[in-house]
Design a protein around this motif. Sequence first.
Motif, short mmCIF file in Angstrom:
data_model
loop_
_atom_site.label_atom_id
_atom_site.label_comp_id
_atom_site.label_asym_id
_atom_site.label_seq_id
_atom_site.Cartn_x
_atom_site.Cartn_y
_atom_site.Cartn_z
N HIS A 211 0.95 -1.02 -0.04
CA HIS A 211 0.27 0.14 -0.09
C HIS A 211 0.85 1.24 -0.20
CE1 HIS A 211 0.46 -1.57 4.43
NE2 HIS A 211 0.99 -0.34 4.32
N VAL A 252 -7.36 -5.78 10.40
CA VAL A 252 -6.09 -5.78 10.63
C VAL A 252 -6.12 -5.27 11.93
CG1 VAL A 252 -3.83 -5.75 10.09
CG2 VAL A 252 -4.83 -6.59 8.26
N PHE A 253 -6.95 -3.79 12.39
CA PHE A 253 -7.15 -3.33 13.20
C PHE A 253 -8.44 -2.97 13.41
CE2 PHE A 253 -3.40 -0.86 10.92
CZ PHE A 253 -2.42 -1.62 12.10
N PHE A 275 -5.35 -1.74 5.96
CA PHE A 275 -4.61 -1.41 7.51
C PHE A 275 -5.72 -0.38 7.49
CE2 PHE A 275 -1.33 -4.06 4.98
CZ PHE A 275 -1.62 -4.99 6.44
N GLN A 279 -3.88 3.98 4.34
CA GLN A 279 -3.03 3.32 3.43
C GLN A 279 -3.23 2.43 2.14
OE1 GLN A 279 -2.26 1.72 7.34
NE2 GLN A 279 0.14 1.79 7.32
N ARG A 309 13.19 -4.96 3.11
CA ARG A 309 12.27 -5.43 3.98
C ARG A 309 10.38 -5.87 3.07
NH1 ARG A 309 7.85 -3.88 7.15
NH2 ARG A 309 7.72 -5.31 9.02
N ASP A 311 7.52 -5.30 2.54
CA ASP A 311 6.08 -4.70 3.91
C ASP A 311 4.54 -5.40 3.79
OD1 ASP A 311 5.34 -4.05 6.46
OD2 ASP A 311 4.11 -2.96 5.03
N ALA A 312 4.40 -6.54 3.82
CA ALA A 312 2.87 -7.00 4.14
C ALA A 312 2.76 -7.51 3.51
CB ALA A 312 1.43 -5.83 4.25
N ALA A 354 5.69 -11.70 6.55
CA ALA A 354 4.71 -12.34 6.56
C ALA A 354 4.03 -12.80 7.96
CB ALA A 354 4.43 -13.55 5.34
N HIS A 422 7.98 -3.90 16.47
CA HIS A 422 8.34 -2.63 16.62
C HIS A 422 6.33 -3.02 16.41
CE1 HIS A 422 7.30 -3.81 12.39
NE2 HIS A 422 6.97 -2.65 12.41
N ASP A 424 2.17 -5.41 17.66
CA ASP A 424 2.09 -6.39 18.34
C ASP A 424 2.56 -8.17 18.89
OD1 ASP A 424 0.28 -4.92 16.10
OD2 ASP A 424 -0.25 -7.26 16.24
C1 OTU Z 1 3.15 -4.45 9.03
O1 OTU Z 1 2.90 -5.36 10.05
C2 OTU Z 1 4.27 -3.28 9.88
O2 OTU Z 1 4.67 -4.13 10.84
C3 OTU Z 1 3.51 -2.77 11.19
O3 OTU Z 1 3.76 -1.33 11.29
C4 OTU Z 1 2.50 -1.53 9.62
O4 OTU Z 1 1.81 -1.16 10.49
C5 OTU Z 1 1.74 -2.69 9.03
O5 OTU Z 1 2.57 -3.56 8.46
C6 OTU Z 1 0.62 -1.64 7.42
O6 OTU Z 1 1.92 -1.25 7.03
O7 OTU Z 1 0.81 -6.36 7.46
O8 OTU Z 1 2.18 -9.24 7.02
O9 OTU Z 1 -0.10 -7.41 13.62
O10 OTU Z 1 2.20 -7.94 12.01
O11 OTU Z 1 -0.21 -5.34 10.30
C7 OTU Z 1 1.95 -8.64 8.48
C8 OTU Z 1 -0.05 -7.28 12.77
C9 OTU Z 1 1.68 -6.99 8.59
C10 OTU Z 1 1.47 -7.13 12.27
C11 OTU Z 1 0.98 -6.67 10.52
C12 OTU Z 1 2.09 -6.90 9.75
#
Ligand code: OTU
Length: 673
Positions: A211, A252-253, A275, A279, A309, A311-312, A354, A422, A424
Amino acid sequence: MPGFLVAKSGPEMVEEAKVQNVLYMSPEARAAFERAVNVVREELAELPARDAEAFVLRLERYWQDLFDGLEPPYGARGDFAVFLERLVRLLAARYAQRPEDLKALDLERNLTPDWFQSERRIGYVFYADRFAGDLAGVSERLDYLEELGANYVHIMPLLKSRPAGLDDGGYAVSDYRKVQESLGTMEDLRGLCALMRRRGMSLCLDLVLNHCASEHEWAQGARRGEPEYEEMFYVFGDRSLPDEYEKTLPEVFPETAPGNFTPIEETGKWVWTTFNDYQWDLNWSNPRVFVEMTDVLLTLANVGVEVFRLDAVAFMWKELGTDCQNRPEVHDLLQALRACSRIACAAVIHKAEAIVGPDHLVTYLGTDAHHGKESDLAYHNALMVHLWSSLASRDTRLMAHALGRFPRKPANAAWATYARCHDDIGWAIADEDASAVGLDPGAHRSFLSDYYSGTFIGSHAGGAVFEENPRTGDRRISGTLASLAGLELAQETGDDVLLEMAVRRILLCHALIFGYGGIPLIYMGDELGLPGDHAYLEDPNHRDDNRWMHRPRMDWKRAARRSSQGTVEHAIFSGLRTLVEARNHTPHLHAATGVEVVDELHPHVFSFVRPHPLGPLLALHNFTEDVRYASLDVPRGLGMTAPVDRISGGAPRIMGDEIELSPYEVLWLTDAS
Ligand code: OTU
């Protein structure tokens, strides 16, 4: 051109060649390759012949991987050939611009492809502003990283993010070609990369490719209703399709950003937002998105970024009627993206972010046809989860069972191991694993949330629940390592025994991620037992997101105490240094060496073997605050007659037929005879 085509025939041979990574090209791929080479020769005409030849060799080597990755998502399109040509031109053009020192690094990495699997590779992760103010500040703190032993440096998102404060910690990028102004410039980043390279440190950067921010120029175009930009996202005229998708989509949230779609004010349409509402999910079924993001990746690689890295990534492909995660096309795209890097900037490696269930995790390192071709690194989320689960229950049977049946990873890939990050912690424990050791899966996950949010009686932890989901019962957990391990409570209450145990727990966490295989990631502050940050509650942009409690600012005064004996900072920092030293001199811990969990040894001592040509290494971890005794049968069965602990450098304490482990002690045994 060297004749790389393998002289095998028949469909079985072909399949075998593909899996074995032997250079094989299907007739379709070969035809496309011949066209690509012509394009490339034109594009690279100005380069020295040797440079152009190196590119063509890499193109040939990775062509089938690239083709196989792009064909499933885009092959049926009428413009597939045009797209391929555009991509190849891009790869060649960015390669032509690649600075000489990075081309030298490409060669070096081609010669040492296992550089990131080395037992000497250790990671450190931080936010540039929280660690050192800005990028210039970071360059002045490299001595600190070197003192710790870190040489893989992940600086959290630092590209330009959306202007108005709320930016998900930088994961809402508004310009992939600029550095966040408060941190510096692209030139600063280039300079920092060069400085780090000279010290043998590699920089890892986030590439948020699922995103972008709602303020990115692509999103702005979509807001104006321009079709070419709308097509880069998932834009819907009304709620009918979004409602269909929602039927099978998780959230996710769920508390702060419920649902997966957001109305676009300007056009009255709806856009996919997995998210936060700011985003916007990029539409990877549009090949233009692939080309644009590849360009971003190669451009940043030419600045000196060595590890991306991603992301997501689990969310990169959508399909109606599914949870829109871990779709097969995601793996195709990741394989194609890695092939692009291998061709145009060979030094670069990819890390998949992932955070998925245990059944999917290993697929991001490449399984089946993607074996060894997908990501070089992926987060070992399951190891992290079981670490906390065993620390809470003081029982390692679930961990041993779950990790014991974990699928093997490809030998050329590695895990990124971590005790916390960083984000949860979500309790990604398979129901069948919990049931297999007699636990009720839901009840155990619920226990873990109670334990780490500190509501379970007797818990030493001081974390907090993140984004409770009443629909699924999920309660993820926030908290620093220090608070989850009980250090914060011990310091608040002045309880010396608890303090000692907390320090030992913190060292056990690190010993586990140092020994298990892959790059261990130390999160900034954990090397000092830094407490959580509660000031986030006063920041309007952070107060609704309690992950900020475990993203503290570096406390350099505390850091200075690392050299004063008798302080907590000294105990943890020097304990980590000991582990770094031991690891650097233990070749058994190279990530290409397998991990075999010893399931039956002891219910409180998690154990695994790293079988190595030099002889096996047996790692034992006492997950309790009691002294435990592990039978000598296992080390004896491994042929160890004179076991030595590589962490302490001494012999383990033997009582009769058992090895004694003090509370939370970890031993790395190899045979000295
Ligand atoms: C990742 O997170 C990032 O590490 C988070 O800091 C961001 O908020 C998120 O993407 C959006 O950019 O997508 O594949 O428990 O582990 O949101 C996993 C939820 C992700 C996170 C998850 C993660």
